[in-house]
Design a protein around this motif. Structure first.
Motif, PDB file in Angstrom:
ATOM      1  N   ASN A   1     -71.429 -59.579 -92.685  1.00 37.42           N
ATOM      2  CA  ASN A   1     -70.843 -59.328 -91.331  1.00 37.42           C
ATOM      3  C   ASN A   1     -70.509 -60.303 -90.364  1.00 37.42           C
ATOM      4  OD1 ASN A   1     -71.159 -56.482 -92.307  1.00 37.42           O
ATOM      5  ND2 ASN A   1     -72.650 -56.131 -90.789  1.00 37.42           N
ATOM      6  N   LEU A   2     -71.031 -60.932 -91.278  1.00 36.34           N
ATOM      7  CA  LEU A   2     -71.517 -62.581 -90.268  1.00 36.34           C
ATOM      8  C   LEU A   2     -69.928 -63.232 -90.624  1.00 36.34           C
ATOM      9  CD1 LEU A   2     -71.702 -64.279 -87.492  1.00 36.34           C
ATOM     10  CD2 LEU A   2     -73.526 -65.698 -89.365  1.00 36.34           C
ATOM     11  N   ASN A   3     -70.297 -63.673 -91.596  1.00 42.74           N
ATOM     12  CA  ASN A   3     -69.352 -64.347 -92.559  1.00 42.74           C
ATOM     13  C   ASN A   3     -67.820 -63.081 -92.778  1.00 42.74           C
ATOM     14  OD1 ASN A   3     -71.124 -65.864 -93.120  1.00 42.74           O
ATOM     15  ND2 ASN A   3     -71.462 -65.317 -95.254  1.00 42.74           N
ATOM     16  N   CYS A   4     -68.103 -62.644 -92.224  1.00 40.37           N
ATOM     17  CA  CYS A   4     -66.753 -61.376 -92.562  1.00 40.37           C
ATOM     18  C   CYS A   4     -66.058 -61.909 -91.574  1.00 40.37           C
ATOM     19  CB  CYS A   4     -67.060 -60.158 -93.184  1.00 40.37           C
ATOM     20  SG  CYS A   4     -66.898 -59.890 -94.638  1.00 40.37           S
ATOM     21  N   LEU A   5     -66.697 -61.472 -90.325  1.00 41.06           N
ATOM     22  CA  LEU A   5     -65.878 -61.585 -89.146  1.00 41.06           C
ATOM     23  C   LEU A   5     -65.240 -63.685 -88.994  1.00 41.06           C
ATOM     24  CD1 LEU A   5     -65.615 -61.444 -86.292  1.00 41.06           C
ATOM     25  CD2 LEU A   5     -68.654 -61.845 -85.137  1.00 41.06           C
TER      26      LEU A   5
END
Length: 214
Positions: free
Chosen positions: A49-53
């Motif tokens: 989720n962090l990388n996609c954000l």
């Protein structure tokens, strides 16, 4: 006191177990093993989720984001890099909110790292918990056990045995099932916030593919 193939054991002079260290400790306790596995899965999802954000904020791909974060090396430096990305992309309340998420992720990362990277230990004197042994402490214990086995005179042997006993008695960093649940709950809370932020910032067609130009 004896050394096992996959871990270390400390027994008192009567042969009673004081401390058992190794992967068999977690394997033999399914309730703990399940919680450790769930924490691993929850953390992986939080990182996704962090990388996609970040990919959404930067208009790029998760591969390029992961590459940049890996170049930052340590978690502390990666966090500083992450905050730079956020500061360039957001302002005001959104910036403050996401920085708070990153701070919470950093805090729970430290707790998660101990669950994922330490050796597991069991103490019969505290059967409701499993204990985490850091690699440095594990080496210290192994060194003390070797000293017991190699001591040639009674005085040195007694001193080495007392040192091993003291180590076992001082092991105190551990987890109950409830404490592991708490770590997982915090990871999930931050992960959900990151997911919501990512979905808010996705811009279809704005992503740069790996290897594409500016």
């Amino acid at each position: 006191m004896e050394q096992q193939k996959h871990g270390l054991q400390v027994r008192d002079e009567a042969g009673d177990l004081l401390l058992d260290v190794g992967p068999h400790v977690i394997k033999s306790r399914p309730a703990f093993a399940e919680k450790v596995g769930v924490i691993a899965a929850s953390w992986s999802q939080a990182e996704v989720n962090l990388n996609c954000l970040f990919a959404a904020l930067m208009g790029t791909t998760t591969e390029l984001v992961a590459e940049k974060l890996e170049k930052a090396l340590s978690g502390e430096r990666a966090s500083a890099f992450a905050k730079k990305i956020v500061a360039k992309a957001l302002v005001g309340a959104e910036l403050e909110s996401l920085n708070e998420m990153l701070d919470r992720l950093d805090a729970v990362r430290l707790r998660r790292n101990r669950v994922q990277h330490d050796a597991w230990a069991f103490k019969p004197s505290d059967s409701d918990r499993l204990f985490a042994i850091h690699a440095n402490d594990y080496l210290d214990l192994a060194t003390r056990l070797v000293a017991v086995n190699e001591a040639e005179d009674p005085a040195r042997a007694k001193g080495a045995i007392e040192a091993v006993m003291a180590f076992a008695a001082n092991v105190s960093s551990g987890y109950t099932i409830e404490e592991l649940d708490s770590i997982d709950a915090e990871i999930n809370a931050v992960s959900k916030s990151l997911l919501q932020a990512m979905l808010h910032h996705i811009r279809p067609g704005s992503r740069k593919e790996v290897g594409s130009g500016p």
